[in-house]
Design a protein around this motif. Structure first.
Motif, PDB file in Angstrom:
ATOM      1  N   UNK A 128       0.851  -1.189   0.000  1.00 17.43           N
ATOM      2  CA  UNK A 128       0.000   0.000   0.000  1.00 17.43           C
ATOM      3  C   UNK A 128       0.887   1.240   0.000  1.00 17.43           C
ATOM      4  N   UNK A 129       0.635   2.122  -0.941  1.00 15.79           N
ATOM      5  CA  UNK A 129       1.312   3.425  -0.987  1.00 15.79           C
ATOM      6  C   UNK A 129       0.239   4.483  -0.766  1.00 15.79           C
ATOM      7  N   UNK A 130       0.464   5.341   0.182  1.00 11.44           N
ATOM      8  CA  UNK A 130      -0.528   6.363   0.493  1.00 11.44           C
ATOM      9  C   UNK A 130       0.090   7.747   0.349  1.00 11.44           C
ATOM     10  N   UNK A 131      -0.719   8.690  -0.087  1.00 14.27           N
ATOM     11  CA  UNK A 131      -0.217  10.056  -0.210  1.00 14.27           C
ATOM     12  C   UNK A 131      -0.067  10.711   1.158  1.00 14.27           C
ATOM     13  N   UNK A 149       4.346   5.735  -7.174  1.00 16.36           N
ATOM     14  CA  UNK A 149       4.951   6.870  -6.456  1.00 16.36           C
ATOM     15  C   UNK A 149       4.429   8.191  -7.011  1.00 16.36           C
ATOM     16  N   UNK A 150       4.270   8.263  -8.323  1.00 17.78           N
ATOM     17  CA  UNK A 150       3.731   9.472  -8.949  1.00 17.78           C
ATOM     18  C   UNK A 150       2.290   9.701  -8.501  1.00 17.78           C
ATOM     19  N   UNK A 151       1.475   8.639  -8.568  1.00 12.21           N
ATOM     20  CA  UNK A 151       0.076   8.779  -8.151  1.00 12.21           C
ATOM     21  C   UNK A 151      -0.023   9.200  -6.690  1.00 12.21           C
ATOM     22  N   UNK A 152       0.779   8.572  -5.825  1.00 13.34           N
ATOM     23  CA  UNK A 152       0.743   8.919  -4.396  1.00 13.34           C
ATOM     24  C   UNK A 152       1.165  10.368  -4.180  1.00 13.34           C
ATOM     25  N   UNK A 153       2.128  10.834  -4.955  1.00 14.15           N
ATOM     26  CA  UNK A 153       2.565  12.228  -4.843  1.00 14.15           C
ATOM     27  C   UNK A 153       1.466  13.198  -5.265  1.00 14.15           C
ATOM     28  N   UNK A 154       0.485  12.692  -6.009  1.00 15.28           N
ATOM     29  CA  UNK A 154      -0.627  13.519  -6.472  1.00 15.28           C
ATOM     30  C   UNK A 154      -1.948  13.164  -5.785  1.00 15.28           C
ATOM     31  N   UNK A 155      -1.856  12.569  -4.595  1.00 13.24           N
ATOM     32  CA  UNK A 155      -3.037  12.384  -3.768  1.00 13.24           C
ATOM     33  C   UNK A 155      -3.831  11.108  -3.980  1.00 13.24           C
ATOM     34  N   UNK A 156      -3.242  10.114  -4.619  1.00  8.55           N
ATOM     35  CA  UNK A 156      -3.959   8.858  -4.880  1.00  8.55           C
ATOM     36  C   UNK A 156      -3.261   7.712  -4.158  1.00  8.55           C
ATOM     37  N   UNK A 157      -4.001   6.933  -3.394  1.00 16.48           N
ATOM     38  CA  UNK A 157      -3.449   5.741  -2.739  1.00 16.48           C
ATOM     39  C   UNK A 157      -3.397   4.608  -3.776  1.00 16.48           C
ATOM     40  N   UNK A 158      -2.402   3.740  -3.641  1.00 12.89           N
ATOM     41  CA  UNK A 158      -2.247   2.628  -4.575  1.00 12.89           C
ATOM     42  C   UNK A 158      -2.086   1.330  -3.796  1.00 12.89           C
ATOM     43  N   UNK A 206     -12.765  -6.526   0.598  1.00 11.88           N
ATOM     44  CA  UNK A 206     -12.301  -6.722   1.979  1.00 11.88           C
ATOM     45  C   UNK A 206     -13.066  -5.788   2.910  1.00 11.88           C
ATOM     46  N   UNK A 207     -13.537  -6.354   3.993  1.00 12.50           N
ATOM     47  CA  UNK A 207     -14.290  -5.547   4.953  1.00 12.50           C
ATOM     48  C   UNK A 207     -13.327  -4.859   5.900  1.00 12.50           C
ATOM     49  N   UNK A 208     -12.959  -3.674   5.525  1.00 12.84           N
ATOM     50  CA  UNK A 208     -12.057  -2.839   6.319  1.00 12.84           C
ATOM     51  C   UNK A 208     -12.712  -1.489   6.467  1.00 12.84           C
ATOM     52  N   UNK A 209     -12.369  -0.759   7.512  1.00 13.03           N
ATOM     53  CA  UNK A 209     -12.918   0.600   7.630  1.00 13.03           C
ATOM     54  C   UNK A 209     -12.375   1.457   6.489  1.00 13.03           C
ATOM     55  N   UNK A 210     -13.077   2.535   6.125  1.00 11.11           N
ATOM     56  CA  UNK A 210     -12.573   3.412   5.072  1.00 11.11           C
ATOM     57  C   UNK A 210     -11.158   3.887   5.408  1.00 11.11           C
ATOM     58  N   UNK A 211     -10.345   4.005   4.388  1.00  5.67           N
ATOM     59  CA  UNK A 211      -8.971   4.478   4.574  1.00  5.67           C
ATOM     60  C   UNK A 211      -8.989   5.939   4.929  1.00  5.67           C
ATOM     61  N   UNK A 212      -8.471   6.255   6.092  1.00  7.20           N
ATOM     62  CA  UNK A 212      -8.344   7.650   6.512  1.00  7.20           C
ATOM     63  C   UNK A 212      -6.891   7.889   6.854  1.00  7.20           C
ATOM     64  N   UNK A 213      -6.375   8.970   6.377  1.00  7.08           N
ATOM     65  CA  UNK A 213      -4.972   9.297   6.606  1.00  7.08           C
ATOM     66  C   UNK A 213      -4.866  10.438   7.606  1.00  7.08           C
ATOM     67  N   UNK A 214      -3.808  10.413   8.374  1.00  4.99           N
ATOM     68  CA  UNK A 214      -3.580  11.484   9.339  1.00  4.99           C
ATOM     69  C   UNK A 214      -4.287  11.231  10.648  1.00  4.99           C
ATOM     70  N   UNK A 215      -4.279  12.222  11.546  1.00  9.01           N
ATOM     71  CA  UNK A 215      -4.880  12.052  12.875  1.00  9.01           C
ATOM     72  C   UNK A 215      -6.383  11.976  12.865  1.00  9.01           C
TER      73      UNK A 215
END
Length: 100
Positions: free
Chosen positions: A12-15, A42-51, A91-100
């Motif tokens: 997983x790569x996250x911005x 890496x390019x997508x993550x640098x532009x706000x897209x998780x991969x 996959x039953x996971x909570x929504x991806x949230x980044x940061x605090x």
């Protein structure tokens, strides 16, 4: 995937930042691994897209080296690759949230 007894390696790569982000699921070609598509991811993550990179046992580099390319190109492996992506998407996971 417990139902199929199949481990699906992921990367997983996250911005940077916080909040909800769009997600790309990257499924590599035959002989691929979670390392495939690194420059794009890496390019997508640098532009706000998780991969999410998905590695497909049975048609990844280890399988191609072990069993040959012909074994990785079967209809059974194509169906397994499709099921791998479905498992990742459902996959039953909570929504991806980044940061605090």
């Amino acid at each position: 995937d417990e139902a199929r007894g199949r481990a699906i390696p992921l990367r997983l790569r996250v911005p940077a930042g916080s909040g909800r982000v769009p997600v790309v699921v990257f499924s590599p070609g035959l002989g691929g691994s979670v390392e495939a598509g690194t420059a794009w991811a890496e390019h997508w993550a640098a532009h706000g897209i998780a991969v999410v990179h998905v590695q497909h046992p049975g048609s990844d580099l280890a399988a191609v080296r072990r069993d040959g390319l012909q074994a990785a190109m079967t209809g059974r492996e194509l169906a397994a690759r499709t099921a791998d992506v479905r498992v990742v998407l459902e996959a039953e996971q909570p929504p991806l949230r980044l940061g605090p």
